[in-house]
Design an enzyme around this catalytic site. Structure first.
Site, PDB file in Angstrom:
ATOM      1  N   TYR A  98       0.852  -1.191   0.000  1.00 16.13           N
ATOM      2  CA  TYR A  98       0.000   0.000   0.000  1.00 16.13           C
ATOM      3  C   TYR A  98       0.889   1.241   0.000  1.00 16.13           C
ATOM      4  O   TYR A  98       1.771   1.385   0.834  1.00 16.13           O
ATOM      5  CB  TYR A  98      -0.909   0.027   1.223  1.00 16.13           C
ATOM      6  CG  TYR A  98      -1.933  -1.085   1.287  1.00 16.13           C
ATOM      7  CD1 TYR A  98      -2.245  -1.855   0.175  1.00 16.13           C
ATOM      8  CD2 TYR A  98      -2.597  -1.357   2.475  1.00 16.13           C
ATOM      9  CE1 TYR A  98      -3.180  -2.864   0.253  1.00 16.13           C
ATOM     10  CE2 TYR A  98      -3.536  -2.365   2.558  1.00 16.13           C
ATOM     11  CZ  TYR A  98      -3.827  -3.123   1.439  1.00 16.13           C
ATOM     12  OH  TYR A  98      -4.755  -4.129   1.516  1.00 16.13           O
ATOM     13  N   GLY A 258     -17.293   2.532  -1.305  1.00 14.21           N
ATOM     14  CA  GLY A 258     -18.136   3.726  -1.263  1.00 14.21           C
ATOM     15  C   GLY A 258     -19.469   3.580  -1.951  1.00 14.21           C
ATOM     16  O   GLY A 258     -20.361   4.415  -1.762  1.00 14.21           O
TER      17      GLY A 258
END
Length: 367
Positions: A98, A258
């Site tokens: 990441y 989302g």
């Protein structure tokens, strides 16, 4: 979490409650009021909060953050970290890939998390933080030593002597037995409290479980893509296998990046690569489900995000880890705790969601 390329599990699920639980029910809803609550990860001794925070977006400029990372976003991530702890969420999931250094301008998520922990501990030495990170099964990494070497590099970036949970991020094209051996070595050397895998199929999960079991080490978790609109773990045997073997399912993308928040519509799609996954057509088909999620949430004074997370918690043996970019999101996630959807609502939402064709998941799920 996965590195998105396109897009349980414990029948003995331990609890620790610090206050008395009082259930209040009506024909419309049932609320569970509770204080601090933690669950054991599988058969390990590690206890974590019922919701964790995913740090995939921290430092990233390839998938999240509109392809840029700056000081403003860093401060927002720091606020997300602090707000999570302030609201009782203390599990943070990151990975060595990441915010990868291969991307110009990105900042490694582990480095940021380590910095946030250090700054928090300086102000509050008693602050509790549980860190989970992951090993990238890159093709050139072979054998058990590659796991230990990568883990020690992660510990260096985090500024820690050990982590709570170390996971194999995805199954390797080869060398998986060596990777599992490396996880066991990490436990025996005191570098980790518990070990897990991620994106593992039912067969791979069973194999990893049995290999570690021979050394007396429990496989604590399997982190997979799981949400109301991506229920592959229920369909491919992963969730049932987790429940059978006493492995906790950690759910990444629990609010579908989302899409389940109600923020996006066919006229307002997500930015960046997500816009190619959650298209206007998909979001149009999703709207009836989102409308019902909103209606149910209003009965609890909860947001659609909180309802979507609570739906996962209601599956039992599942720890969702939504990604928090800022303090507002972190505080909202905490609101998924301390109450419970009714069985009727859980089933109704699953039924509505079953009418929607899911997006494509992380390809390695099928390895």
């Amino acid at each position: 979490m996965s590195m998105h390329l396109s897009g349980a599990c414990s029948s003995v699920f331990g609890y620790r409650r610090v206050s008395t639980i009082r259930a209040v029910a009506s024909e419309d809803f049932a609320i569970v009021k509770t204080g601090e609550e933690k669950v054991k990860l599988g058969a390990s001794d590690l206890k974590v909060t019922r919701v964790g925070i995913g740090a995939w977006s921290w430092g990233d400029n390839t998938y999240w953050n509109n392809f840029e990372w700056d000081d403003r976003k860093m401060k927002a991530a720091k606020s997300a970290f602090d707000t999570s702890i302030d609201n009782g969420i203390t599990l943070f999931d990151t990975a060595e890939v990441y915010g990868s250094s291969f991307s110009l301008g990105a900042v490694n998520s582990e480095t940021l998390l380590g910095r946030f922990i250090k700054e928090r501990k300086e102000k509050d030495p008693e602050a509790e933080v549980a860190v989970a990170t992951k090993f990238a099964a890159l093709p050139w990494r072979l054998g058990r030593q590659s796991v230990l070497t990568a883990l020690k590099d992660s510990l260096s970036r985090l500024g820690l002597s050990s982590v709570d949970l170390y996971q194999l991020h995805w199954p390797g094209l080869w060398g998986n037995e060596g990777y599992i051996d490396g996880l066991g070595d990490a436990v025996e050397q005191g570098l980790v409290k518990a070990v897990g895998v991620s994106n593992y199929s039912e067969k791979r999960l069973r194999d990893a479980y049995e290999k570690l079991k021979k050394r007396g080490i429990p496989l604590a978790s399997n982190q997979v893509n799981y949400s109301l609109i991506y229920r592959a773990p229920e369909e491919n045997g992963v969730k049932a296998t987790c429940d059978e073997l006493g492995i906790t399912l950690i759910a990444y993308s629990p609010i579908a990046q989302g899409a389940l928040t109600g923020k996006y519509t066919s006229e307002n799609t997500p930015t960046g690569p997500r816009g190619r996954i959650y298209t206007p057509e998909f979001l149009r088909k999703l709207q009836p489900l989102l409308n019902r999620i909103k209606e149910i949430g209003e009965g609890y004074n909860k947001t659609p995000t909180q309802v979507a997370l609570n739906w996962l918690i209601a599956q039992e043996n599942v720890v969702p880890i939504p990604g928090a970019k800022n303090a507002e999101q972190a505080a909202e996630f905490a609101g998924a705790l301390g109450w419970r959807l009714t069985d009727e609502q859980v089933n109704e939402l699953r039924s509505l969601a079953s009418e929607i064709k899911p997006v494509i998941g992380f390809p390695v799920e099928k390895l």
